[in-house]
Design a protein around this motif. Structure first.
Motif, short mmCIF file in Angstrom:
data_model
loop_
_atom_site.label_atom_id
_atom_site.label_comp_id
_atom_site.label_asym_id
_atom_site.label_seq_id
_atom_site.Cartn_x
_atom_site.Cartn_y
_atom_site.Cartn_z
N PRO A 15 0.83 -1.21 0.00
CA PRO A 15 0.00 0.00 0.00
C PRO A 15 0.86 1.26 0.00
O PRO A 15 1.91 1.31 0.65
CB PRO A 15 -0.80 -0.12 1.31
N ASP A 16 0.40 2.27 -0.74
CA ASP A 16 1.17 3.52 -0.81
C ASP A 16 0.78 4.49 0.29
O ASP A 16 1.26 5.62 0.30
CB ASP A 16 0.97 4.17 -2.19
N THR A 60 -4.52 -21.73 4.94
CA THR A 60 -5.27 -20.67 4.28
C THR A 60 -4.69 -19.30 4.62
O THR A 60 -4.53 -18.96 5.79
CB THR A 60 -6.76 -20.74 4.64
N ASP A 61 -4.34 -18.56 3.59
CA ASP A 61 -3.75 -17.23 3.74
C ASP A 61 -4.85 -16.19 3.61
O ASP A 61 -5.43 -16.03 2.54
CB ASP A 61 -2.68 -17.03 2.67
N GLU A 62 -5.14 -15.49 4.71
CA GLU A 62 -6.27 -14.55 4.75
C GLU A 62 -5.81 -13.10 4.89
O GLU A 62 -6.56 -12.24 5.36
CB GLU A 62 -7.22 -14.93 5.88
N ILE A 63 -4.61 -12.80 4.43
CA ILE A 63 -4.04 -11.49 4.69
C ILE A 63 -4.77 -10.37 3.94
O ILE A 63 -4.69 -9.20 4.31
CB ILE A 63 -2.54 -11.46 4.40
N TYR A 64 -5.53 -10.72 2.89
CA TYR A 64 -6.29 -9.70 2.15
C TYR A 64 -7.78 -9.73 2.50
O TYR A 64 -8.61 -9.26 1.73
CB TYR A 64 -6.11 -9.91 0.64
N LYS A 74 -0.95 -5.69 4.94
CA LYS A 74 -1.78 -5.16 3.86
C LYS A 74 -2.94 -4.34 4.38
O LYS A 74 -3.25 -3.26 3.86
CB LYS A 74 -2.31 -6.30 2.99
N THR A 75 -3.61 -4.83 5.41
CA THR A 75 -4.81 -4.16 5.92
C THR A 75 -4.49 -2.79 6.50
O THR A 75 -5.26 -1.84 6.31
CB THR A 75 -5.48 -5.03 7.00
N ALA A 135 -8.10 -8.01 -3.01
CA ALA A 135 -6.68 -7.65 -2.91
C ALA A 135 -6.43 -6.34 -3.66
O ALA A 135 -7.33 -5.49 -3.75
CB ALA A 135 -5.79 -8.77 -3.43
N PHE A 136 -5.22 -6.11 -4.18
CA PHE A 136 -4.98 -4.90 -4.99
C PHE A 136 -4.08 -5.23 -6.17
O PHE A 136 -3.08 -4.57 -6.43
CB PHE A 136 -4.43 -3.74 -4.16
#
Length: 399
Positions: A41-42, A203-207, A239-240, A323-324
């Motif tokens: 993220p910017d 399970t990857d839930e980072i987004y 990310k969040t 996601a992005f």
């Protein structure tokens, strides 16, 4: 005698970070490079999180070693946040705080896999998964998807890949690199398939907080509660909360698995930086208003980049639902002459785009599916438009 062990020599460099490093070197040299490479993220980290870190710096308690599994209050807060956000009830003893999400990924595989165990990964996949599986002695088994299905795998494909040595499935939704999000009914089908065959799900839930329109995130462990004793949930603040540099992630699983992973971490890195843990505590304990603001910006950029990419002849970009990232096919450009070159792979084309248009993208080879580009649209709106316009102009020369 070889200087480097075979195990380490077999590991490939992170392609996303390699592209990002090369592009940043060009930028530092004065070239106007637009960076679509790293998934970062910017936005700055929200102020209340930074303030929590400042206060932690002055607390003598945080000047010393703390528990390898994480600060007790952070583990409690992560358990509460998990119930709040995904409806999955766990206790703090099921939480291990790690040095970023990547350490959680590596420790999950190291804890579960024996040499020769197979791990199913759905391509396109995040570049770290197969390398971490191989480092743990496992064998990655790829199930390939494409834009025709929205990059979603079904149970029939997973079943075709299953063998007597299948130990786990890596399940990611929302997805890096495609932005694909599995609908609830498909999540349930996959979860029940895993339960039926005794297959672990990592399970990857980072987004989890980055979905758009009417798309909803579904945690596979919540959708299929009987999966809880054979699953590991990976997550983090990167990310969040725009905290990629703070390096705080976590894994959640059965107590015996978490205890084993904690033992590994105690020898690898001891505890996670206490100041970063204090910042993460503020993040997961706070509200999601800052997240909502970022999501609104990402959604605007998502719509812009998909429209612009699909206007380029030879490029096909499905709409990402989370996601992005956008993940267009560029196969319509391959094999055509462009600036005196004739790129036959997306890796060669990405190099040409960086050299000639000064735009950094990651080629599909990094994610197990040649013929594609990954664009991260977590960058300023003007830069996004400028970057895609440069590619549009360059590709218009293809013959």
């Amino acid at each position: 005698m070889k200087r480097i062990s075979s195990r380490i020599a077999a590991i490939a460099e992170s392609a996303t970070l390699a592209v990002d490093a090369k592009a940043k070197m060009m930028k530092e040299a004065g070239r106007p490079v637009v960076l679509f490479g790293a998934g970062e993220p910017d936005f700055p980290t929200p102020g209340y999180i930074v303030e929590a870190a400042r206060q932690a710096c002055g607390a003598p308690r945080f000047h010393r070693y703390t528990a390898s599994a994480g600060l007790p209050e952070l583990r409690e807060a992560i358990a509460a946040k998990t119930l709040r956000d995904s409806g999955y009830r766990v206790d703090s003893q099921q939480v291990l705080v790690t040095n970023g999400g990547k350490q959680a990924v590596c420790e999950a595989f190291a804890t579960l896999l024996n040499p020769g165990d197979e791990a199913i990964i759905i391509a396109p996949y995040w570049t770290t998964y197969p390398e971490a599986i191989k480092l743990a002695g496992g064998v990655p088994v790829e199930v390939t998807t494409d834009e025709g299905t929205g990059y979603l795998a079904d149970v029939a494909q997973l079943e075709a890949a299953r063998t007597s040595r299948t130990k786990l499935l890596v399940f990611v939704s929302p997805s890096n690199p495609t932005g694909a999000v599995y609908p609830r009914e498909q999540v349930v089908e996959i979860g029940r398939w895993a339960v039926h065959h005794g297959i672990w799900v990592v399970t990857d839930e980072i987004y989890e907080h980055l979905t758009y329109g009417d798309t909803e995130f579904t945690s596979i462990v919540t959708a299929v509660p009987e999966l809880a004793d054979q699953s590991i949930v990976l997550n983090g603040v990167a990310k969040t909360y725009a905290m990629t540099g703070w390096r705080v992630g976590w894994l959640i699983g059965p107590r015996d698995v978490v205890k084993a992973a904690t033992n590994l971490q105690s020898h690898a890195t001891s505890n996670v930086c206490n100041v970063a843990q204090a910042a993460a505590l503020a993040a997961v304990s706070g509200d999601l208003s800052a997240v909502a603001e970022m999501r609104t910006a990402f959604d605007r950029r998502r719509q812009t980049i998909v429209r612009m990419l699909n206007e380029i002849p030879g490029v096909v970009c499905p709409e990402p639902r989370g996601a992005f990232y956008a993940y267009p096919s560029v196969r319509g450009i391959l094999g055509r002459e462009l600036r005196g070159r004739c790129p036959s792979t997306s890796a060669e084309l990405a190099d040409l785009v960086l050299t000639e248009a000064e735009v950094a993208v990651v080629p599909g080879e990094a994610f197990g599916t040649p013929g594609y580009f990954r664009f991260s649209y977590a960058l300023a709106d003007d830069d996004l438009v400028d970057g895609v316009q440069r590619i549009t102009k360059l590709f218009a020369e293809a013959q």
